[in-house]
Design an enzyme around this catalytic site. Structure first.
Site, mmCIF file in Angstrom:
data_model
loop_
_atom_site.group_PDB
_atom_site.id
_atom_site.type_symbol
_atom_site.label_atom_id
_atom_site.label_comp_id
_atom_site.label_asym_id
_atom_site.label_seq_id
_atom_site.Cartn_x
_atom_site.Cartn_y
_atom_site.Cartn_z
ATOM 1 N N PRO A 133 -79.057 -117.149 -19.512
ATOM 2 C CA PRO A 133 -79.865 -115.977 -19.123
ATOM 3 C C PRO A 133 -80.659 -115.375 -20.285
ATOM 4 C CG PRO A 133 -77.680 -115.841 -18.148
ATOM 5 C CD PRO A 133 -77.635 -116.965 -19.140
ATOM 6 N N TYR A 134 -80.017 -115.182 -21.421
ATOM 7 C CA TYR A 134 -80.713 -114.542 -22.540
ATOM 8 C C TYR A 134 -81.861 -115.414 -23.035
ATOM 9 C CZ TYR A 134 -81.579 -112.178 -26.959
ATOM 10 O OH TYR A 134 -82.185 -111.519 -28.002
ATOM 11 N N ALA A 135 -81.602 -116.694 -23.249
ATOM 12 C CA ALA A 135 -82.644 -117.585 -23.766
ATOM 13 C C ALA A 135 -83.822 -117.683 -22.806
ATOM 14 C CB ALA A 135 -82.061 -118.972 -24.038
#
Length: 226
Positions: free
Chosen positions: A150-152
């Protein structure tokens, strides 16, 4: 006088960005979800404003309180709770994207009327090298070992939306920064850069000249080539 709003400005990279831009002569509005946590920003001379990038009413109220705006720094972001495939879910993705991507859109769209009245409107979106596929796939890079989906992927979206905003707003300077592996709460202060080093690109892009770059991705050393 240059008037600047920074989201997520109560600590870490946002607070340091506020400090440095105040030192550079900006009037800084420090946006944060909980103004009670704004004592450090106030001590720097920032004007604290309640701003939750996931809440449209909060965003609208924050901009209604601003007299003018020249520079917007979209710094607010979250890491999320999913760090691999086994704990990945649509809800985990949506939670991160709501802050890191949709939050930028909410804030930027609300800011456009004020920025449009500025003689030199500037937008800086804070992304990350983990949103850059070349870095994620290059062994030896700080980004390579990061498994979080999710973050990437949210930071990859931030880079793309920056390029698209820049094309749609040719009279603006719209760029995106990579803080690098900086010691913050995100990594339990394990990063090898200081917050000052981590804000070098953001601070430089916030002060870009009217004929300066737009639609570019920069780290503290300069432009990151596509």
């Amino acid at each position: 006088m240059t008037t600047t709003l920074i989201t997520g400005a109560n600590k870490s990279l946002g607070l340091e960005t506020a400090r440095r831009l105040i030192d550079a002569g900006h009037t800084v509005y420090a946006g944060m979800r909980d103004p009670a946590k704004g004592d450090e920003a106030r001590a720097l001379g920032a004007h604290v404003v309640q701003l939750d990038v996931t809440d449209q009413a909060s965003v609208d109220a924050a901009f209604a309180a601003l007299p003018e705006l020249d520079v917007l720094v979209n710094n607010a972001g979250i890491l999320g709770t999913s760090f691999g495939v086994d704990d990945l879910s649509v809800d985990a993705m949506a939670h991160v994207f709501d802050t890191n991507v949709l939050g930028i859109v909410r804030v930027t769209q609300a800011a456009l009327p004020l920025l449009g009245r500025s003689a030199h409107p500037v937008i800086v979106n804070v992304a990350s090298g983990v949103g850059w596929p070349r870095f994620l796939s290059t062994e030896g890079r700080d980004e390579f070992p990061v498994p979080a989906i999710p973050y990437a992927s949210s930071k990859a979206a931030v880079i793309a939306l920056t390029v698209q905003y820049a094309k749609n707003l040719p009279s603006f300077r719209v760029n995106v920064s990579d803080p690098g592996y900086t010691a913050t709460d995100f990594n339990h202060h394990g990063g090898h850069q200081t917050v000052t080093e981590g804000t070098d690109a953001t601070v430089r892009l916030a002060q870009v000249a009217p004929d300066g770059p737009t639609g570019e991705f920069h780290d503290r050393f300069g432009r990151i080539d596509y």
